[in-house]
Design an enzyme around this catalytic site. Structure first.
Site, PDB file in Angstrom:
ATOM      1  N   ASP A   1     -51.697 -34.799  92.297  1.00 17.53           N
ATOM      2  CA  ASP A   1     -52.805 -35.288  93.117  1.00 17.53           C
ATOM      3  C   ASP A   1     -53.686 -34.124  93.577  1.00 17.53           C
ATOM      4  OD1 ASP A   1     -54.418 -36.412  95.082  1.00 17.53           O
ATOM      5  OD2 ASP A   1     -52.773 -37.322  96.208  1.00 17.53           O
TER       6      ASP A   1
ATOM      7  N   HIS B   1     -53.467 -37.778 101.557  1.00  9.01           N
ATOM      8  CA  HIS B   1     -53.348 -36.872 100.414  1.00  9.01           C
ATOM      9  C   HIS B   1     -53.036 -35.450 100.880  1.00  9.01           C
ATOM     10  CE1 HIS B   1     -54.878 -39.873  97.543  1.00  9.01           C
ATOM     11  NE2 HIS B   1     -55.622 -40.267  98.565  1.00  9.01           N
TER      12      HIS B   1
END
Length: 559
Positions: A209, A381
């Site tokens: 990610d 995130h």
């Protein structure tokens, strides 16, 4: 479980097959995530998300990935892996599954609960959904074994996975942040021990990610956000209206707990908020200390005893907060003394819509709490320190930054090169790239069709970029419809929309230019199609010179 065996080539002169990693969405962008892994004649697919339209994509409701490659090779698909239940990972599945044969689809309970409801809305009842839990291994054909492990994110039942293949292990983080405390008391943490063990066993490729690769430090935990929210709500003397993403189940559970501690009853408002709450309760991820109330049931309570959790964090005009801000909610009206908390950041592209709502709330006279002035939201995130942790634990030979725009991918790649043991090679891939992976091979060998399919009302794919360009032109330059009637005597009718305010002289000039072109074409005995084109060209040149504008022109000939 043993690693899939690598088949031997029939001739010693032939190279061993390689694994193909083919992102069809989610690479170089945020949204519509879908990744294909192919080895020989076997395919495993991961996720199937959607994206939301940007301002220039007028009229579009949703954007889903183009799946021409899967349609062409549908007989090779052995199964599907779902990492978690966010729309950018599962929202496109009804459009995708409707066009493909049924194969087993694996995911954790909350993910499958959300997918099941989504598919039922589309009448897709025969999809083979199979529940897994962390630590489970699933075999796909002869070439793939997937092992699921926990990575914390902003939604429960989020999974990374290790894909064991004949050429080596691929570790895919999925969306993640390393949250030491999600705040719900459930003790959910990222399984860094499994990640580290994978690194010791050997990770050929890391897919990770990249969303927050530009952000230094560590992403704040949900427990910290919960503490901040509690301090703010503790000081509120009136009603509290809090909006966040409906999928922020950990945060909403924390809000339910702090509301209970402060003697406030909770009202859930908004379709998606209620949908996620029901799915989370059914799968054991949300446990309200008290039953939710409806807006009708709070009438007997004092203002300081009520907390509304509602939709509208992205400025959607028809969501609950939007209707409250503009006074169009059927049952509730904001008033001075209320506090509105936006526990979210605007998704890029939604800033103007959110600012409009915030300004309207100020005009009403309510107290408004939102980032960055107040630390009431944290991303789901990982920031740079967490990204570095994963790279250091896995020690991959090759690295593929994923889930981000090019700037995020490139900054993630740069971060990897600063570490004590950087990957041997990093690729910045695009949607449609065929990334060939072998023990000593990591390169883009070609491309497949990839891109966007627009969903507009009931239409799927019947709007393309040319149609969107026409819509933009219509919005910016307006429309002129020219109708040349040839009998009994030639004359031209003009209909203008969005071009200029009524102007008799300008309309007469346009008619004159169009009629002159028609009459000349008739004198020269041209085909009617050519006469129409002459009229179009003459008016186009005139309007550009006379007004500096290029309206969309629609010329017609009536014989």
């Amino acid at each position: 479980m043993t690693r899939p065996e690598q088949p031997r080539p029939e001739s010693a002169d032939l190279p061993a097959p390689t694994l193909e990693v083919i992102p069809l969405g989610g690479m170089g962008e945020i949204g519509k995530n879908i990744t294909v892994f192919r080895y020989g004649d076997e395919i495993v697919v991961v996720d199937g998300g959607l994206a939301f339209p940007k301002a220039h994509q007028m009229g579009i409701d949703l954007i889903v990935p183009r799946i021409d490659y899967l349609l062409e090779h549908q007989d090779k698909i052995k199964g599907w892996i779902l990492t978690h239940g966010h729309e950018d990972h599962i929202g496109g599945l009804p459009y995708i599954f409707a066009r493909l044969p049924r194969v087993p689809v694996y995911g954790l309970p909350l993910t499958l609960a959300l997918v099941r409801e989504k598919l039922s809305e589309f009448g897709l009842q025969d999809v083979d959904l199979r529940e897994v839990t962390y630590g489970d291994e699933v075999r796909f054909g002869q070439s793939f074994v997937a092992e699921f492990f926990c990575m914390t994110h902003s939604i429960p039942d989020n999974a990374g996975y290790i894909l064991k293949t004949p050429v080596g292990d691929v570790l895919h983080t999925g969306d993640f942040k390393i949250d030491p405390d999600v705040g719900t008391g459930a003790g959910i943490v990222s399984d860094l021990e499994r990640v580290e063990q994978a690194g010791k066993d050997g990770v050929l490729l890391l897919i990770s990610d990249s969303t927050n690769a530009e952000r230094p430090g560590h992403t704040p935990s949900e427990a910290e956000i919960a503490r901040n929210l509690e301090e703010i709500i503790k000081g509120c003397r009136g009603r509290v209206f809090l909006t966040t993403f409906a999928s922020q189940v950990y945060r909403i559970q924390n809000i339910l707990d702090l509301a209970h501690r402060q003697g406030r009853r909770v009202v859930m408002e908004g379709r998606s908020m209620i949908k996620y709450a029901q799915a989370a309760q059914a799968t054991g991820h949300m446990n309200p200390p008290e039953p939710f109330l409806t807006s009708e049931e709070v009438g007997e309570l004092q203002d300081q005893q009520v907390l509304f959790v509602c939709t509208g964090s992205q400025g959607q005009p028809m969501a609950v907060l939007g209707r409250l801000a503009f006074g169009t909610h059927a049952k509730i009206a904001l008033r001075r003394g209320d506090t509105v908390i936006l526990s979210s950041n605007p998704i890029p592209g939604n800033e103007d819509a959110v600012n409009l709502i915030v300004n309207r709330l100020y005009e009403i006279g309510v107290d408004v709490v939102y980032p960055p002035t107040y630390r009431v939201h944290a991303s789901g995130h990982a920031s740079q320190e967490e990204l570095a942790t994963i790279l250091n634990l896995t020690r991959p030979k090759f690295f593929l930054p994923w889930h981000g725009e090019p700037r995020h991918q490139i900054n993630h790649a740069k971060l990897a090169q600063t570490l004590p043991r950087p990957p041997k090679r990093t690729l910045i891939a695009k949607n449609g790239d065929i990334v060939n992976l072998g023990p000593d091979e990591f390169r883009v060998s070609g491309t497949v069709a990839a891109g966007a399919v627009y969903v507009d009302g009931l239409g799927v794919g019947d709007v393309n970029d040319d149609v969107l360009l026409d819509r933009v032109n219509l919005s910016q330059e307006g429309l002129l419809i020219l109708t040349a009637v040839l009998h009994p005597t030639p004359h031209v009718e003009v209909v203008a929309r969005g071009f200029a305010r009524p102007n008799r002289d300008l309309e007469l000039q346009i008619r004159r230019v169009a009629l002159e072109a028609v009459e000349q074409g008739l004198r020269e005995k041209k085909r009617l199609e050519d006469v129409r084109d002459d009229m179009y060209g003459a008016v186009r040149r005139f309007t550009r010179k006379a007004t500096g504008r290029n309206p969309v022109l629609i010329p017609m000939i009536v014989d």
